[in-house]
Structures are given as structure tokens and as C-alpha cells.
Design an enzyme around this catalytic site. Structure first.
Site, mmCIF file in Angstrom:
data_model
loop_
_atom_site.group_PDB
_atom_site.id
_atom_site.type_symbol
_atom_site.label_atom_id
_atom_site.label_comp_id
_atom_site.label_asym_id
_atom_site.label_seq_id
_atom_site.Cartn_x
_atom_site.Cartn_y
_atom_site.Cartn_z
ATOM 1 N NE ARG A 197 -2.101 1.912 3.292
ATOM 2 C CZ ARG A 197 -1.962 1.566 4.580
ATOM 3 N NH1 ARG A 197 -2.575 0.508 5.064
ATOM 4 N NH2 ARG A 197 -1.201 2.282 5.379
ATOM 5 C CD GLU A 213 4.637 3.951 5.801
ATOM 6 O OE1 GLU A 213 5.726 3.432 6.055
ATOM 7 O OE2 GLU A 213 3.614 3.732 6.474
ATOM 8 C CG ASN A 215 2.611 0.895 4.516
ATOM 9 O OD1 ASN A 215 3.228 1.082 5.564
ATOM 10 N ND2 ASN A 215 1.786 1.801 4.004
ATOM 11 C CB SER A 220 -3.621 -2.526 8.285
ATOM 12 O OG SER A 220 -3.354 -1.151 8.294
ATOM 13 C CE LYS A 378 8.334 5.155 8.053
ATOM 14 N NZ LYS A 378 7.862 3.787 8.304
ATOM 15 C CE LYS A 432 8.173 9.922 7.538
ATOM 16 N NZ LYS A 432 7.385 9.286 6.469
ATOM 17 C CD GLU A 436 7.459 0.326 8.154
ATOM 18 O OE1 GLU A 436 6.379 0.811 7.834
ATOM 19 O OE2 GLU A 436 8.531 0.643 7.616
ATOM 20 N N GLY A 437 4.246 1.178 11.764
ATOM 21 C CA GLY A 437 3.098 0.955 12.636
ATOM 22 C C GLY A 437 2.569 2.181 13.337
ATOM 23 N NE ARG A 519 -4.000 5.591 6.729
ATOM 24 C CZ ARG A 519 -2.713 5.295 6.931
ATOM 25 N NH1 ARG A 519 -2.341 4.747 8.061
ATOM 26 N NH2 ARG A 519 -1.817 5.563 6.004
HETATM 27 P P1 ADP Z 1 4.478 4.433 9.782
HETATM 28 O O1 ADP Z 1 5.293 3.322 9.238
HETATM 29 O O2 ADP Z 1 4.621 4.600 11.258
HETATM 30 O O3 ADP Z 1 3.062 4.392 9.303
HETATM 31 P P2 ADP Z 1 4.708 6.866 8.187
HETATM 32 O O4 ADP Z 1 5.876 7.311 7.426
HETATM 33 O O5 ADP Z 1 3.526 6.438 7.412
HETATM 34 O O6 ADP Z 1 5.179 5.740 9.201
HETATM 35 O O7 ADP Z 1 4.295 8.039 9.170
HETATM 36 C C1 ADP Z 1 3.198 7.952 10.065
HETATM 37 C C2 ADP Z 1 2.266 9.131 9.877
HETATM 38 O O8 ADP Z 1 2.972 10.355 10.063
HETATM 39 C C3 ADP Z 1 1.666 9.234 8.488
HETATM 40 O O9 ADP Z 1 0.503 8.449 8.385
HETATM 41 C C4 ADP Z 1 1.405 10.723 8.350
HETATM 42 O O10 ADP Z 1 0.183 11.079 8.967
HETATM 43 C C5 ADP Z 1 2.523 11.342 9.152
HETATM 44 N N1 ADP Z 1 3.647 11.686 8.237
HETATM 45 C C6 ADP Z 1 4.656 10.873 7.849
HETATM 46 N N2 ADP Z 1 5.485 11.484 6.994
HETATM 47 C C7 ADP Z 1 4.992 12.728 6.836
HETATM 48 C C8 ADP Z 1 5.413 13.873 6.075
HETATM 49 N N3 ADP Z 1 6.499 13.838 5.327
HETATM 50 N N4 ADP Z 1 4.649 14.995 6.151
HETATM 51 C C9 ADP Z 1 3.539 15.036 6.914
HETATM 52 N N5 ADP Z 1 3.107 14.014 7.664
HETATM 53 C C10 ADP Z 1 3.811 12.862 7.624
HETATM 54 MG MG MG Z 2 2.301 4.838 7.458
#
Ligand code: ADP
Ligand code: MG
Length: 543
Positions: A197, A213, A215, A220, A378, A432, A436-437, A519
Site C-alpha cells: 500500500r 511511505e 508499505n 492494513s 524508510k 523518521k 513501522e506501525g 484516513r
Molecule cells: P508508519 O510506518 O509509522 O506508518 P509513516 O511514514 O507512514 O510511518 O508516518 C506515520 C504518519 O505520520 C503518516 O501516516 C502521516 O500522517 C505522518 N507523516 C509521515 N510522513 C509525513 C510527512 N512527510 N509529512 C507530513 N506528515 C507525515
Molecule cells: Mg504509514
């Protein structure tokens, strides 16, 4: 990612008894945009803004996509009874149609199906999303899946790119160890299944769709996201005229049927009619109904049997025979589908790591294989965004251009200029770690503090992180329903596009876009996970 569902602990007042203002077209965002700094200064509150905290004057609507279009639609005051009816209908529909998660307040709900169910958190109405970006995101799905496959075959690239992260991140180290053992024994995965995803946000200022990102493990909500689209269509069929929306503008969501189809096709490639598909699950899983939806469709539509096992159970009950066949408690496993195993907390002891290694060694189809899993880290996302790296894996120049267009700024912490800039303007970045998660990223002033600490320690710790450009979607008015209570507030959304990829040696059997996950979270929240308790499930309203 899958994961225990946490729901809001504080319950703001219910919508009942309060005068509600609903715009005739709630997909038009509010006319103002929060100043970046103000947004960051707010705490990462998990509580949505309650109705009572909002001004009860009429709500003006701005452009439909928040990207500078003309204002459309005027505000219309809707009687509170209508919102109450919508919420009530939605709650009944969710309960009758399985849009449910385990209720955290019920101890057995994460272990025993049918106990302690509560509706999944959802947005009352679908979120506006411009068609052009929707198409762009859908078009990217098969390209990303192909990219994952190509990168997964380059063991040296994966090992080298993650070599410094490995030194400081024990979890990445363990994953790489398994990967390197597979390289040593020259393990080949002829049949490869990816259920990915790719998540995106629309950046208002640059008018760009940026990938958050990709996945590659435990993507999920293929089950519940379809239900939210259905819920919204159902509500709009009944109330569309009152809220000025057309149910036909909510695109159908095929995630659960297409994912089940991909898993069933992989099972079929394995070519053993008595074999099963094994879901690797967490010990306690409040998002189990999302997973059961997949098993149910596989059983009903494809006649495929699924079993559910934790990593510890697989360690205790699993065997790999000399020809590579994986059996768990006597069942031959054709496909291992991970809905756990993406987080260090999934490996509390050596037992879980033994199970992961056992499965990887086997001839079962792994979704994902250790290589696919690593491609989704990442750090690899950041490496792929470097100049001339995509060219190593993809020949088609148009595809490369499409991929690059959706890359936000991504940097390693070796880049001193970017680190300096992030210390000066931390609100423009997200820091970051390799996790994950949900709930792991660092925002705002914490970015500055963490960078200072890492730099002063002069340690290798810096390589455990990447820096990413912060994406700023426009906030729109939304009604978020959790635990039967409706909260109104400014919200932003993240669109995930599911992709399924299946190949057997040179033959690509499936490489398709497979539905979506929207979401939505209050704009004052940094994180976006539904299971982690930050966001609600939503669907899209194309315009
Ligand atoms: P995870 O693997 O924990 O899901 P993500 O990279 O998806 O990691 O980050 C989690 C959440 O943080 C995302 O769903 C988003 O809401 C927010 N986020 C992540 N990267 C960004 C970004 N570059 N700008 C704004 N919000 C972000
Ligand atoms: Mg995410």
C-alpha cells in the site's frame, strides 16, 4: 500496518443536544489554512476537537481540493437531528455489516472473535479528493510494485544501503541477518507475492501528490476500507440531497476482493490443493475483523482455507522438510501472509526470530519475503530518491519520471546542510526512525532537540534516521466518529492505494491497483495511524 486498535480515551460531548452546522458541501475545505508554526506548536493531541468547542456560526466552504480552486457551495445550517440521524444510521450500518474492531475496554476482545466489538472509527462523510490526483496515485501502484520486485532482487543494494543503519538499529540488524543468510544459501523465491500500500498526501503549496511511505508488509485495512466506502454510499443514497452530495462520486473499493484474489492465485501457483494460507498474527489483535474479512472472502470466493498463527506458535509447531515444505501443526503452508512481524515488539524473544527464519528458509510463498520487507523500509525509500538510483532498477523513462514526481524531499542525516536547515526550521521536516506501525516519527521542536542530541553524541545513531520534507495538506471540515461519539474539526487526509503483485519466475500473473484506503485525522495531529488511535477510516468523494 496492522496492530492493536486503540481508541480515544477521552470522549468529547455527543452531538446530540447541540446545534450543528453542516456545510452543503463539506468537501470544500474551510477558507483558512493554519499557519504552519501554529500547527506545530499545538500538542499532538489525540482527542478530536469536540463540537462544543467550535463556533456555532455557519461554516463557509472554500475550494474543493484546497489547492486554490474557486469557492463552491454556500453554507447551510442543518438541523442537529439530521446529523444525529446520520450518525445513528452509520453506527447501525457498521454493526450490521462488520465495520468493527475489538473494543479495548474489553479484555477478551483482542483474542476471542465475537467478544467486545465496537464500530471502527470512521468519518461520517467521504472526503473530497480531486480526480486528477486519484488517477495519478492509481497509476503509480503497478509501477511501485514492479520497482519493489526489481529492488528485492538486488541483495547487495539492500545490504549496502542498510549497512550503517544496521550498526545502530538492532531490529534492522536482525532482519538483515536473515536476509544475508538467504543470500549465502542462494535462496531463490520463484513465486513472489507483494500486497503493498502506497500512502500519499496532497501538498497544498506545491500542488503535488507526495508519497508518505510504501508499505510492503502487513498493509492494513483492505477489509474495513471497502466497508467505509459502502457505508458512505449508503448514507448518501439516503441523505445525499440533504447534504448536497452524490453517492456515485464515491468510487467503489475492491481492496478486499482483489487482495483475496491475489492470495488465492498465489496459493494456486503453489499447486497443492490441501495446503493452506497462514496469517501470521499478533498475540492480541483488535484489528482482527479486517483480517477475517480477507479469510472469509478467500474461503467463500476461492475455497481456500486459512489458519492464524502467532510467531511463537509457528516456532513451536512449524517444521521445514528436506524439500522445503513448511508445515505448521500438520498443515502444509502454501502462503505465509504477515499481519505481524513488522515491529520489534512482535519479537519479544528468540522464539519469534526462529519462526521468521524458519519461514524464510522454506518453500512457502512469503508475503512479504525478507527482501520485499526490507525494500519497504524508510531508509530504502530515501536511497531510492537519490539521483540516478531509480535508473538502476527501471528502464522505462516515463515510469521513472512518474515515480520521481511523487517523491517528497528525503535525506540521510549525512547531509549536513539539511540537518542544519532542520535544526533552524524543524517544522518543515519529519524525522523518521526505521519503524513501522505509527507513533514513531519525530516532529516540530523534537526534531531540533533530537538532532542536537544525536550530533553532540557524535554517534553513528544518526544513521538510524532519515529526514523527510513535511507535507502540508489543506485542512477541511470533517465529522469523525469514534466510540459512537461524533467530533467535528479541521482534518487532513492520507490516501493509500493498494497494489497486488504476483509473479512466477518470468511470468507476471498479477500487477494491479486494488482499491484504496483513505484516513482522516484532525489537522493538529502529526501521526496518521487508525490502529494507533490517531485517525479514522474514510473514503473519497471525487471531484
Ligand atoms: P508508519 O510506518 O509509522 O506508518 P509513516 O511514514 O507512514 O510511518 O508516518 C506515520 C504518519 O505520520 C503518516 O501516516 C502521516 O500522517 C505522518 N507523516 C509521515 N510522513 C509525513 C510527512 N512527510 N509529512 C507530513 N506528515 C507525515
Ligand atoms: Mg504509514
Amino acid at each position: 500496518m496492522g496492530g492493536a486498535s486503540s481508541v480515544l480515551s477521552q470522549s468529547p460531548p455527543s452531538v446530540s443536544n447541540l446545534p450543528i452546522i453542516l456545510p452543503s458541501n463539506p468537501y470544500n475545505p474551510t477558507p483558512f489554512r493554519l499557519d504552519r508554526t501554529t500547527r506545530f506548536l499545538r500538542s499532538d493531541t489525540r482527542t478530536a476537537m469536540s463540537v462544543s468547542s467550535l463556533p456555532l456560526s455557519s461554516v463557509r466552504c472554500g475550494g474543493s481540493d484546497g489547492l486554490g480552486e474557486e469557492a463552491r457551495g454556500s453554507a447551510r445550517v442543518v438541523a442537529p437531528e439530521l446529523v444525529e440521524r446520520l450518525v445513528s444510521d452509520a453506527l447501525v450500518w457498521s454493526s450490521l455489516h462488520g465495520l468493527v474492531v475489538g473494543d479495548r475496554s474489553n479484555q477478551r476482545s483482542g483474542k476471542v472473535p465475537g467478544t467486545g466489538l465496537v464500530h471502527a472509527p470512521f468519518a461520517l462523510l467521504p472526503m473530497s479528493f480531486p480526480k486528477v490526483y486519484w488517477r495519478q496515485a492509481c497509476e503509480l501502484a503497478p509501477i511501485f510494485s514492479e520497482l519493489v520486485d526489481r529492488v528485492s532482487l538486488d541483495g547487495t543494494f539492500l545490504q549496502e544501503s542498510l549497512s550503517r543503519t544496521k550498526k545502530v538499529d538492532a531490529f534492522t540488524h536482525r532482519l538483515l541477518e536473515i536476509h544475508s543468510k538467504m543470500l549465502e544459501i542462494n535462496k531463490k523465491e520463484d513465486i513472489r507475492l507483494g500486497l503493498h500500500r502506497s500512502d500519499y498526501m496532497l501538498d497544498a503549496e506545491t500542488k503535488s501528490l507526495f508519497q508518505v511511505e510504501l508499505n510492503t508488509i502487513s498493509s492494513s485495512f483492505p477489509g474495513l476500507s471497502c466497508l467505509v466506502s459502502e457505508l458512505h454510499r449508503n448514507l448518501l443514497n439516503h441523505y445525499g440531497k440533504h447534504v448536497g452530495l452524490d453517492s456515485r462520486k464515491v468510487p467503489g473499493n475492491t481492496a478486499v476482493s482483489r487482495y483475496a484474489e491475489a492470495l488465492a492465485k498465489a496459493w494456486s501457483e503453489y499447486n497443492n490443493s490441501s495446503a493452506v494460507v497462514m496469517f501470521v498474527v499478533q498475540n492480541e489483535e483488535r484489528n482482527m475483523y479486517d483480517q477475517y474479512w480477507l479469510s472469509e472472502v478467500m474461503k467463500e470466493m476461492h475455497g481456500v482455507t486459512t489458519i492464524r498463527k502467532t510467531l511463537a506458535e509457528i516456532d513451536a509447531e512449524g517444521r521445514v522438510s528436506s524439500d522445503g515444505t513448511l508445515t505448521v501443526n500438520g498443515h502444509t503452508v502454501a502462503v505465509v501472509y504477515f499481519r505481524a512481524g513488522y515491529s520489534p515488539s512482535d519479537y519479544p524473544s528468540e522464539s519469534e526470530w526462529r519462526a521468521r527464519f524458519l519461514m524464510e528458509q522454506s518453500a512457502a510463498i512469503k508475503c512479504p519475503s525478507i527482501s520485499y520487507h526490507l525494500v519497504g523500509t524508510k531508509k530504502i525509500q530515501q536511497e531510492l530518491a537519490k539521483p540516478n538510483v531509480l535508473e538502476r532498477f527501471i528502464d522505462n523513462k516515463d515510469d521513472i519520471a512518474k515515480l520521481r514526481k511523487c517523491f517528497a524531499g528525503l535525506w540521510s542525516l549525512d547531509n549536513e546542510d539539511v540537518v542544519k536547515s532542520a535544526i533552524e526550521k524543524p517544522e518543515l521536516y519529519v524525522l523518521k526512525p526505521q519503524r513501522e506501525g505509527g507513533g514513531n516519527n519525530i516532529y516540530g521542536d523534537d526534531v531540533r532537540e533530537t538532532l542536537f542530541r544525536l550530533k553532540s553524541e557524535g554517534s553513528e545513531e544518526l544513521s538510524a534516521y532519515i529526514l523527510m520534507q513535511r507535507i502540508f495538506p489543506t485542512a477541511s471540515l470533517a465529522y469523525l466518529v469514534r466510540e459512537g461519539v461524533c467530533h467535528r474539526g479541521d482534518a487532513i487526509s492520507e490516501l493509500g492505494i493498494y497494489g497486488a503483485y504476483l509473479r512466477n519466475k518470468d511470468k507476471v500473473i498479477m500487477n494491479d491497483q486494488c482499491g484504496y484506503l483513505m484516513r482522516t485525522k484532525v489537522s493538529s495531529s502529526n501521526e496518521g495511524g487508525v490502529a494507533a488511535g490517531f485517525a479514522v477510516l474514510d473514503s473519497i468523494y471525487l471531484n
